[in-house]
Write a protein that holds these residues in place. Structure first.
Motif, PDB file in Angstrom:
ATOM      1  N   PRO A 122       0.493  -1.446   0.441  1.00 20.71           N
ATOM      2  CA  PRO A 122      -0.361   0.631   0.285  1.00 20.71           C
ATOM      3  C   PRO A 122       0.791   1.059   0.580  1.00 20.71           C
ATOM      4  N   ALA A 123       1.792   1.292  -0.148  1.00 27.81           N
ATOM      5  CA  ALA A 123       2.901   2.649  -0.540  1.00 27.81           C
ATOM      6  C   ALA A 123       3.669   2.076  -1.454  1.00 27.81           C
ATOM      7  N   ASP A 124       4.008   3.799  -1.661  1.00 29.32           N
ATOM      8  CA  ASP A 124       5.512   4.377  -2.745  1.00 29.32           C
ATOM      9  C   ASP A 124       6.537   4.566  -1.962  1.00 29.32           C
ATOM     10  N   MET A 125       8.123   4.615  -3.027  1.00 22.56           N
ATOM     11  CA  MET A 125       8.685   4.078  -2.202  1.00 22.56           C
ATOM     12  C   MET A 125       9.281   5.233  -3.632  1.00 22.56           C
ATOM     13  N   ILE A 126       9.906   6.930  -2.651  1.00 22.25           N
ATOM     14  CA  ILE A 126       9.920   7.398  -3.668  1.00 22.25           C
ATOM     15  C   ILE A 126      11.142   7.896  -3.363  1.00 22.25           C
ATOM     16  N   THR A 127      11.910   8.127  -4.144  1.00 25.14           N
ATOM     17  CA  THR A 127      13.989   8.583  -4.388  1.00 25.14           C
ATOM     18  C   THR A 127      13.447  10.313  -4.992  1.00 25.14           C
ATOM     19  N   LEU A 128      13.484  11.223  -4.019  1.00 26.10           N
ATOM     20  CA  LEU A 128      14.076  12.679  -4.349  1.00 26.10           C
ATOM     21  C   LEU A 128      15.288  13.475  -4.254  1.00 26.10           C
ATOM     22  N   SER A 129      15.347  13.856  -5.746  1.00 24.40           N
ATOM     23  CA  SER A 129      16.782  14.383  -5.929  1.00 24.40           C
ATOM     24  C   SER A 129      16.813  15.853  -6.051  1.00 24.40           C
ATOM     25  N   VAL A 130      17.867  16.571  -5.294  1.00 21.63           N
ATOM     26  CA  VAL A 130      17.462  17.698  -5.434  1.00 21.63           C
ATOM     27  C   VAL A 130      18.655  18.649  -5.621  1.00 21.63           C
ATOM     28  N   ARG A 131      18.696  19.281  -6.465  1.00 22.83           N
ATOM     29  CA  ARG A 131      20.398  19.597  -7.116  1.00 22.83           C
ATOM     30  C   ARG A 131      20.295  21.233  -6.351  1.00 22.83           C
ATOM     31  N   LEU A 132      21.169  21.748  -5.548  1.00 26.35           N
ATOM     32  CA  LEU A 132      21.545  23.113  -5.002  1.00 26.35           C
ATOM     33  C   LEU A 132      23.050  23.357  -5.451  1.00 26.35           C
ATOM     34  N   ASP A 133      22.128  24.446  -6.638  1.00 25.93           N
ATOM     35  CA  ASP A 133      23.172  25.579  -7.318  1.00 25.93           C
ATOM     36  C   ASP A 133      23.588  26.915  -6.315  1.00 25.93           C
ATOM     37  N   THR A 134      24.115  27.356  -7.003  1.00 25.75           N
ATOM     38  CA  THR A 134      24.350  28.971  -6.765  1.00 25.75           C
ATOM     39  C   THR A 134      23.467  29.179  -7.820  1.00 25.75           C
ATOM     40  N   VAL A 135      22.643  31.142  -7.930  1.00 24.69           N
ATOM     41  CA  VAL A 135      22.086  31.929  -8.810  1.00 24.69           C
ATOM     42  C   VAL A 135      23.372  32.306  -9.505  1.00 24.69           C
ATOM     43  N   GLU A 136      24.151  31.528  -9.896  1.00 24.85           N
ATOM     44  CA  GLU A 136      24.980  31.932 -11.036  1.00 24.85           C
ATOM     45  C   GLU A 136      25.369  30.240 -11.276  1.00 24.85           C
ATOM     46  N   GLY A 137      24.723  29.281 -10.955  1.00 22.36           N
ATOM     47  CA  GLY A 137      25.398  27.526 -11.581  1.00 22.36           C
ATOM     48  C   GLY A 137      26.094  27.502 -11.127  1.00 22.36           C
ATOM     49  N   GLU A 138      26.435  27.495 -10.359  1.00 16.91           N
ATOM     50  CA  GLU A 138      27.961  26.978  -9.745  1.00 16.91           C
ATOM     51  C   GLU A 138      27.131  25.944  -8.715  1.00 16.91           C
ATOM     52  N   PRO A 139      27.499  24.896  -8.836  1.00 19.39           N
ATOM     53  CA  PRO A 139      26.231  23.411  -8.197  1.00 19.39           C
ATOM     54  C   PRO A 139      27.428  23.090  -6.727  1.00 19.39           C
ATOM     55  N   CYS A 140      26.376  23.206  -5.838  1.00 18.26           N
ATOM     56  CA  CYS A 140      26.993  23.102  -4.915  1.00 18.26           C
ATOM     57  C   CYS A 140      26.965  21.784  -3.854  1.00 18.26           C
ATOM     58  N   CYS A 141      25.595  21.032  -3.561  1.00 20.32           N
ATOM     59  CA  CYS A 141      24.933  19.615  -3.628  1.00 20.32           C
ATOM     60  C   CYS A 141      24.022  19.080  -4.599  1.00 20.32           C
ATOM     61  N   THR A 142      23.520  17.957  -4.351  1.00 21.82           N
ATOM     62  CA  THR A 142      22.870  17.018  -4.724  1.00 21.82           C
ATOM     63  C   THR A 142      21.698  16.629  -3.282  1.00 21.82           C
ATOM     64  N   ALA A 143      20.771  16.737  -3.079  1.00 23.13           N
ATOM     65  CA  ALA A 143      20.633  16.214  -1.983  1.00 23.13           C
ATOM     66  C   ALA A 143      19.821  14.885  -2.297  1.00 23.13           C
ATOM     67  N   VAL A 144      19.514  13.699  -2.099  1.00 21.90           N
ATOM     68  CA  VAL A 144      19.138  12.137  -2.297  1.00 21.90           C
ATOM     69  C   VAL A 144      18.057  12.176  -1.198  1.00 21.90           C
ATOM     70  N   SER A 145      16.876  12.206  -0.791  1.00 17.41           N
ATOM     71  CA  SER A 145      16.051  11.788   0.178  1.00 17.41           C
ATOM     72  C   SER A 145      15.521  10.451  -0.632  1.00 17.41           C
ATOM     73  N   THR A 146      15.142   9.631   0.320  1.00 16.93           N
ATOM     74  CA  THR A 146      13.276   8.142  -0.238  1.00 16.93           C
ATOM     75  C   THR A 146      12.561   8.862   0.952  1.00 16.93           C
ATOM     76  N   LEU A 147      10.830   8.823   0.217  1.00 21.59           N
ATOM     77  CA  LEU A 147      10.389   8.635   1.214  1.00 21.59           C
ATOM     78  C   LEU A 147       9.785   7.559   1.038  1.00 21.59           C
ATOM     79  N   ILE A 148       8.852   7.612   1.990  1.00 16.04           N
ATOM     80  CA  ILE A 148       8.147   6.027   2.336  1.00 16.04           C
ATOM     81  C   ILE A 148       7.247   7.009   1.633  1.00 16.04           C
ATOM     82  N   HIS A 149       5.713   6.919   0.871  1.00 13.25           N
ATOM     83  CA  HIS A 149       4.124   7.118   1.032  1.00 13.25           C
ATOM     84  C   HIS A 149       3.124   6.450   0.614  1.00 13.25           C
ATOM     85  N   THR A 150       2.356   6.146   2.179  1.00  9.26           N
ATOM     86  CA  THR A 150       1.055   5.049   1.416  1.00  9.26           C
ATOM     87  C   THR A 150      -0.063   6.218   1.322  1.00  9.26           C
TER      88      THR A 150
END
Length: 144
Positions: A110-138
């Motif tokens: 009855p659940a979905d396992m969802i992996t989200l990737s969020v790129r964090l960049d400066t407004v000038e476009g310099e990459p800083c980090c990618t945060a990867v999260s796994t969520l369990i959603h019923t």
């Protein structure tokens, strides 16, 4: 409709810029109880702990939870896993935009396992980090 594998790879527009401030880093470091001098030094040299990226990344989740096509509800969601791919530390004064993407969706009972990737960049476009999260959603059962 509900989220499914057909949504894998869906990206959302970058967020409004988030300015990394000394006050927010101080609050985060106090909550962690971390006394690392890199996080508490002079304003010109202060960096945020790597996990501070979660503060910014979580703000980007709104785009995903606000997407009516996915049928997601925060109250039916558990944050199961988090990892960070750091390119460079976040610094005081950085203006960061976050771009969320649905990476994978797996159905398990009855659940979905969802992996989200969020790129964090400066407004000038310099990459800083990618945060990867796994969520369990019923999934909400349809009323009969």
């Amino acid at each position: 409709m509900s989220i499914g594998t057909e949504h894998e790879g869906r990206s959302y527009p970058p967020s409004r810029p988030y300015t990394v401030s000394r006050a927010k880093i101080d609050e985060f470091v106090a909550a962690l109880g971390d006394t690392n001098p890199a996080y508490t030094g002079d304003d010109g040299s202060v960096v945020a702990p790597p996990t501070f990226a979660a503060v910014i990344a979580a703000r980007a989740w709104g785009a995903i939870f606000d997407d009516p096509e996915l049928g997601l509800a925060l109250h039916r969601t558990i944050h199961a896993d988090q990892r960070f791919e750091v390119v460079r530390p976040l610094r005081v004064g950085d203006r960061i935009v976050s771009t969320p993407t649905i990476t994978t969706v797996r159905r398990r009972g009855p659940a979905d396992m969802i992996t989200l990737s969020v790129r964090l960049d400066t407004v000038e476009g310099e990459p800083c980090c990618t945060a990867v999260s796994t969520l369990i959603h019923t999934r909400q059962e349809d009323a009969a």
